[in-house]
Design an enzyme around this catalytic site. Structure first.
Site, PDB file in Angstrom:
ATOM      1  NE  ARG A   1      -2.493   0.974   3.435  1.00 34.20           N
ATOM      2  CZ  ARG A   1      -1.772   1.860   4.108  1.00 34.20           C
ATOM      3  NH1 ARG A   1      -1.481   3.044   3.599  1.00 34.20           N
ATOM      4  NH2 ARG A   1      -1.321   1.556   5.315  1.00 34.20           N
TER       5      ARG A   1
ATOM      6  CE1 TYR B   1     -15.810   3.372 -18.194  1.00 33.22           C
ATOM      7  CE2 TYR B   1     -15.232   4.366 -16.084  1.00 33.22           C
ATOM      8  CZ  TYR B   1     -15.644   3.268 -16.823  1.00 33.22           C
ATOM      9  OH  TYR B   1     -15.886   2.089 -16.188  1.00 33.22           O
TER      10      TYR B   1
ATOM     11  CG  ASP C   1      -9.156   7.791 -19.526  1.00 29.15           C
ATOM     12  OD1 ASP C   1      -8.485   6.954 -20.158  1.00 29.15           O
ATOM     13  OD2 ASP C   1     -10.094   7.479 -18.764  1.00 29.15           O
TER      14      ASP C   1
ATOM     15  CE  LYS D   1     -12.190  -0.865 -19.185  1.00 28.01           C
ATOM     16  NZ  LYS D   1     -12.492   0.551 -19.079  1.00 28.01           N
TER      17      LYS D   1
HETATM   18  C1  PLP Z   1     -12.890   1.391 -18.094  1.00 29.15           C
HETATM   19  C2  PLP Z   1     -12.468   2.800 -18.153  1.00 29.15           C
HETATM   20  C3  PLP Z   1     -12.128   3.498 -16.995  1.00 29.15           C
HETATM   21  C4  PLP Z   1     -12.248   2.902 -15.613  1.00 29.15           C
HETATM   22  O1  PLP Z   1     -11.362   1.855 -15.437  1.00 29.15           O
HETATM   23  P1  PLP Z   1     -11.597   0.657 -14.377  1.00 29.15           P
HETATM   24  O2  PLP Z   1     -10.375  -0.149 -14.541  1.00 29.15           O
HETATM   25  O3  PLP Z   1     -12.871  -0.032 -14.777  1.00 29.15           O
HETATM   26  O4  PLP Z   1     -11.725   1.279 -13.037  1.00 29.15           O
HETATM   27  C5  PLP Z   1     -11.691   4.806 -17.136  1.00 29.15           C
HETATM   28  N1  PLP Z   1     -11.609   5.394 -18.357  1.00 29.15           N
HETATM   29  C6  PLP Z   1     -11.942   4.751 -19.484  1.00 29.15           C
HETATM   30  C7  PLP Z   1     -11.838   5.456 -20.788  1.00 29.15           C
HETATM   31  C8  PLP Z   1     -12.382   3.443 -19.428  1.00 29.15           C
HETATM   32  O5  PLP Z   1     -12.725   2.817 -20.557  1.00 29.15           O
END
Ligand code: PLP
Length: 377
Positions: free
Chosen positions: A47, A101, A171, A196
């Site tokens: 952590r 998102y 992002d 992803k």
């Molecule tokens: C899935 C996603 C997130 C969130 O990610 P998690 O791993 O599900 O917490 C944030 N931004 C985008 C563009 C996403 O596709």
């Protein structure tokens, strides 16, 4: 490593060398208890975001994004929420891109508002600029965006931030560092849902923030208090996924570009949203700042009533949430990510009932095309 190609960086950057046995892979260090005082002068604890396996991911993704440093989290939302909490306090203002998102949008409206952080939305570089106030601390965008794959000029957003002394965040989940390096365009911070493409196999939840060493020190100090870290086994799985990222993205890019063309010419399809198509409104911006156009696309059926038929008939493409895995996934944004949006507002934003989002996997193109052909008939 930063002078090597992307595939070489994917495979080799950040590896924790197994000096004892000469193994090719980073060993997995599962300890939660480490010697104190530690011989390396570090107080190691999962952590504290500083275990050997967490540091492997930090180094590898920092090398891929061309950033000084990175910090790895247990989910994309842990990365995003901690980044925002590390930089915003009551009375501050932030500017967010419209249509972020869903989880990020919900964090903003449910949590930031509770903390009396003020915010505005903008849907273009001009819109973001107009929303800036004296109290603005941060501009936050996604490019390409979900589900219409709109792209913002990253250098223009970065310049806007510099002009106002405001931190700029992107992002970069949809593009991945293989297709786009926002730090090189002047953006200050890159965040990823590593769930992803970075992991790419739909079996690990993780997130990462990449930035200058100073920003990462600040984010990591905040992260210790929120505690959203990734454990050693998941780090090792993510490391393995990352090794094939460049190779996978080549196929994602190629399959998606081909399917975008195929769908564009299909009589049942009214419209295709893919930044690689010359007809996409942001094609020129995307072509200037991306090396590949990614594996995400969306399309609109001429007859929205046929959506269920399409989803039920598919045999290779799986109707599912999430994206960025090796397998092709399909979903209907009006029923998933945008289901809570009032219908009028949703339609104004271009998210119609017949809009379908496809995360194009790395299967054989011919099989994907055949599957869509039979299901669209
Ligand atoms: C899935 C996603 C997130 C969130 O990610 P998690 O791993 O599900 O917490 C944030 N931004 C985008 C563009 C996403 O596709």
């Amino acid at each position: 490593m930063k002078d090597h190609g992307f595939s070489t960086r994917c495979i080799h950057a950040g590896t924790h060398h197994d000096e004892q046995n000469g193994g090719a892979c980073s060993p997995v260090f599962t300890s939660t208890a480490y010697a104190f005082p530690n011989p390396a002068g570090l107080n190691i604890y999962p952590r504290y975001f500083n275990t050997p396996n967490q540091r492997v991911i930090n180094r590898k993704v920092a090398a891929l994004e061309g950033g000084e440093a990175a910090v790895t989290f247990g989910s994309g939302m842990a990365a995003i929420s901690t980044l925002l909490m590390a930089h915003l306090k009551p009375g501050d203002h932030a500017v967010f891109q419209q249509g972020l998102y869903g989880g990020t949008a919900q964090f903003i409206t449910h949590e930031l508002s509770r903390l009396r952080v003020e915010y505005s939305w903008g849907d273009s570089v001009a819109g973001l600029a107009e929303a800036i106030r004296p109290a603005t601390k941060l501009i936050y965008i996604e490019s390409p965006s979900n589900p219409l794959l709109r792209c913002l000029d990253l250098a223009a957003v970065a310049a806007l931030g510099k002009r106002h002394g405001v931190l700029t965040v992107i992002d970069n989940t949809f593009a991945t560092p293989i297709n786009q390096n926002p730090l090189a365009q002047g953006m200050d911070v890159v965040v990823h849902s590593a769930t992803k493409y970075l992991n790419g196999h739909s079996d690990v939840n993780a997130g990462i923030v990449v930035a200058s060493a100073a920003i990462i020190t600040r984010v990591a100090a905040c992260a210790v208090n929120f505690g959203g870290m990734l454990d050693a086994h998941a780090c090792a799985q993510l490391e393995r996924g990352l090794k094939t990222l460049a190779l996978r993205m080549e196929r994602h890019n190629r399959n998606a570009a081909a399917l975008a063309d195929f769908l564009l010419n299909h009589p049942a399809v009214a419209r295709v949203n893919y930044p690689g198509l010359p007809g996409h409104p942001d094609h020129a911006v995307a072509a200037a700042q991306m090396r590949g156009f990614g594996g995400m696309l969306s399309f609109e059926l001429r007859d929205p009533e046929r959506v269920d038929h399409l989803l039920q008939r598919l045999r290779v493409v799986l109707p599912a949430l999430s994206l960025g895995g090796v397998e092709s996934l399909i979903c209907v944004p009006s029923r998933t990510s945008h289901r809570t949006m009032p219908r009028e507002e949703r339609l104004r934003a271009g998210i119609t009932d017949g809009l379908v989002r496809l995360s194009v996997g790395i299967e054989d193109l011919a099989d994907l095309q055949a599957d869509l052909t039979q299901a669209l008939t």
